[in-house]
Scaffold this motif. Sequence first.
Motif, short mmCIF file in Angstrom:
data_model
loop_
_atom_site.label_atom_id
_atom_site.label_comp_id
_atom_site.label_asym_id
_atom_site.label_seq_id
_atom_site.Cartn_x
_atom_site.Cartn_y
_atom_site.Cartn_z
N LEU A 192 -1.34 0.78 9.90
CA LEU A 192 -0.11 0.59 9.13
C LEU A 192 -0.11 -0.69 8.31
O LEU A 192 0.71 -0.87 7.41
CB LEU A 192 1.10 0.62 10.06
CG LEU A 192 1.34 1.95 10.78
CD1 LEU A 192 2.44 1.82 11.81
CD2 LEU A 192 1.65 3.06 9.79
N LYS A 193 -1.03 -1.60 8.61
CA LYS A 193 -1.05 -2.89 7.90
C LYS A 193 -1.90 -2.86 6.64
O LYS A 193 -1.83 -3.78 5.83
CB LYS A 193 -1.56 -3.98 8.84
CG LYS A 193 -0.62 -4.28 10.00
CD LYS A 193 -1.20 -5.36 10.90
CE LYS A 193 -0.27 -5.62 12.09
NZ LYS A 193 -0.88 -6.58 13.03
N ALA A 194 -2.74 -1.86 6.48
CA ALA A 194 -3.63 -1.79 5.31
C ALA A 194 -3.34 -0.52 4.52
O ALA A 194 -3.31 0.57 5.08
CB ALA A 194 -5.09 -1.82 5.76
N PHE A 195 -3.11 -0.67 3.23
CA PHE A 195 -2.77 0.49 2.40
C PHE A 195 -3.05 0.18 0.94
O PHE A 195 -3.23 -0.97 0.54
CB PHE A 195 -1.29 0.86 2.59
CG PHE A 195 -0.34 -0.26 2.33
CD1 PHE A 195 0.18 -0.50 1.06
CD2 PHE A 195 0.05 -1.11 3.36
CE1 PHE A 195 1.04 -1.55 0.81
CE2 PHE A 195 0.93 -2.17 3.12
CZ PHE A 195 1.42 -2.39 1.84
N LYS A 196 -3.07 1.24 0.13
CA LYS A 196 -3.12 1.13 -1.33
C LYS A 196 -1.82 1.69 -1.87
O LYS A 196 -1.24 2.61 -1.29
CB LYS A 196 -4.29 1.95 -1.91
CG LYS A 196 -5.67 1.61 -1.39
CD LYS A 196 -6.68 2.59 -2.00
CE LYS A 196 -8.08 2.44 -1.41
NZ LYS A 196 -9.01 3.44 -1.97
N LEU A 197 -1.39 1.15 -3.00
CA LEU A 197 -0.21 1.68 -3.68
C LEU A 197 -0.62 2.26 -5.03
O LEU A 197 -1.30 1.59 -5.81
CB LEU A 197 0.85 0.61 -3.89
CG LEU A 197 1.57 0.06 -2.66
CD1 LEU A 197 2.67 -0.92 -3.10
CD2 LEU A 197 2.16 1.16 -1.79
N PHE A 198 -0.22 3.48 -5.29
CA PHE A 198 -0.41 4.11 -6.59
C PHE A 198 0.97 4.48 -7.14
O PHE A 198 1.92 4.68 -6.38
CB PHE A 198 -1.25 5.39 -6.46
CG PHE A 198 -2.65 5.14 -5.98
CD1 PHE A 198 -3.67 4.86 -6.88
CD2 PHE A 198 -2.96 5.18 -4.63
CE1 PHE A 198 -4.97 4.63 -6.44
CE2 PHE A 198 -4.25 4.95 -4.18
CZ PHE A 198 -5.26 4.67 -5.09
N VAL A 199 1.09 4.56 -8.46
CA VAL A 199 2.37 4.99 -9.05
C VAL A 199 2.39 6.51 -9.12
O VAL A 199 1.41 7.18 -8.78
CB VAL A 199 2.61 4.34 -10.44
CG1 VAL A 199 2.72 2.84 -10.30
CG2 VAL A 199 1.53 4.70 -11.43
N LEU A 200 3.52 7.08 -9.53
CA LEU A 200 3.65 8.53 -9.49
C LEU A 200 2.83 9.23 -10.55
O LEU A 200 2.55 10.43 -10.42
CB LEU A 200 5.12 8.94 -9.62
CG LEU A 200 5.79 8.83 -10.98
CD1 LEU A 200 7.02 9.76 -11.02
CD2 LEU A 200 6.19 7.42 -11.32
N ASP A 201 2.42 8.50 -11.62
CA ASP A 201 1.82 9.21 -12.75
C ASP A 201 0.78 8.35 -13.46
O ASP A 201 1.02 7.17 -13.73
CB ASP A 201 2.91 9.60 -13.76
CG ASP A 201 2.36 10.32 -14.96
OD1 ASP A 201 1.82 11.43 -14.79
OD2 ASP A 201 2.44 9.78 -16.07
N VAL A 202 -0.36 8.95 -13.76
CA VAL A 202 -1.48 8.23 -14.37
C VAL A 202 -1.13 7.74 -15.77
O VAL A 202 -1.54 6.65 -16.19
CB VAL A 202 -2.76 9.10 -14.36
CG1 VAL A 202 -2.63 10.32 -15.25
CG2 VAL A 202 -4.00 8.29 -14.73
#
Length: 435
Positions: free
Chosen positions: A299-309
């Motif tokens: 739970l401490k390591a993650f990537k964030l992407f937005v909803l749309d390229v």
Amino acid sequence: MYRIAIEKLLKWKQSERRKPLIIEGARQVGKTWIMKEFGRQAYEDTVYINFDSNSVMADLFASDLNTDRLITGLELYVGRKIDPDKALLIFDEVQEVPRALTSLKYFYENAPQYHIVCAGSLLSIALHQGTSFPVGKVDFLKLSPLSFMEFLMATGKERFAELLDKRDFQMITSFKQIYIDALKQYYFIGGMPEAVQCFAEDKDFNETREIQKRILAAYEQDFSKHAPNEIVPRLRMLWNGIPSQLAKENKKFIYGLIREGARAKDFETAIMWLSDCGLIHKISRVNSAGIPLRAYEDLKAFKLFVLDVGLLGCMAGLRQSTLLNGNDLFVEFKGALTEQYVCQQLKTIQDLDVFYYTNDRGSCEIGFIVDTGELIVPVEVKAEVNLKAKSLKTYQEKFSPKVSVRTSMADYKKEEGLVNLPLYAIDQIAAMTDR
């Protein structure tokens, strides 16, 4: 504009266990359009009620939630009889009248003959803030921006979309340049319906970019309008910092890049808010490859992407010429766009849990690892045709997966335990790995 979600709505209509349906999704992904289009295609009558600034509806739902009384009130409001066998009831911006959400329980229990679909901006926020209706009394449908497959259909390439669905890779490879060119366009335009429609009609990249800027401005306005005041500055920092986070070679989210000395507790609420709005995808790390993958989530390591390229490219100020013609300075961010694209497509596949993998030393990283329910499939992502995949080899030696996927601009090829799947066919991953 064809949306695959229409097929799911038609199945919902036919289901004997149908419940009132809530359509979730970020602002401007086409929720209102798809409800009206579904009504037009599948029903004789569509009763559309918008609850935004609607004092009549606020008053109607303020007292008791007797369904006969509510239907009478709705009939008086629209000026006609509502036949449950012929009409679709649409409650739009339903979060503006929380008791209308609560009423869905009573429609399910006491008047299941009525076909009701609901949607609204920031509806997930309202749900998570404890708006009263019991889980189990409604169905949910997630609506995302257009997938690459839907983009092909919207831009006059229906036959090429059908070919992908048939997975005739000998034929697909013969026409690969058409797919590659369309994919580059999709990287720029993305899948927000208004942007896609504009491009499909006018082929104007500049106008499409202006639409994306307007959408991003509307999202920022939502921060100020709907989020708790104390997290608004953090929301803006977090949201605007995502492109620089993804531009790194190691795309793991680092709080210190947003603000020096920042820690998890400073931004946890902001991340949850953006996720609930459907504006970001939070992809957690796993440190092993067992079923279910969620049991190994870090739970401490993650990537964030937005909803749309397309929105990501707009946020980063990416020019059309850079993307379509190539540029040496673009190499690093090309990887970010490619991972964003793959994440976005994987997230449209039903019942697919999506994570990423690194070993404890950080010497092996797999861009995505998916849980189909029966198989754990590592997905190595390459922006070009370079197929060297040291991390994938390390992963295979450690976990001996039944099947691995390498996705790139290279042609389809199936070897022992390894599928080379072109980026433009990544949404076929579930079908390709079940064989």
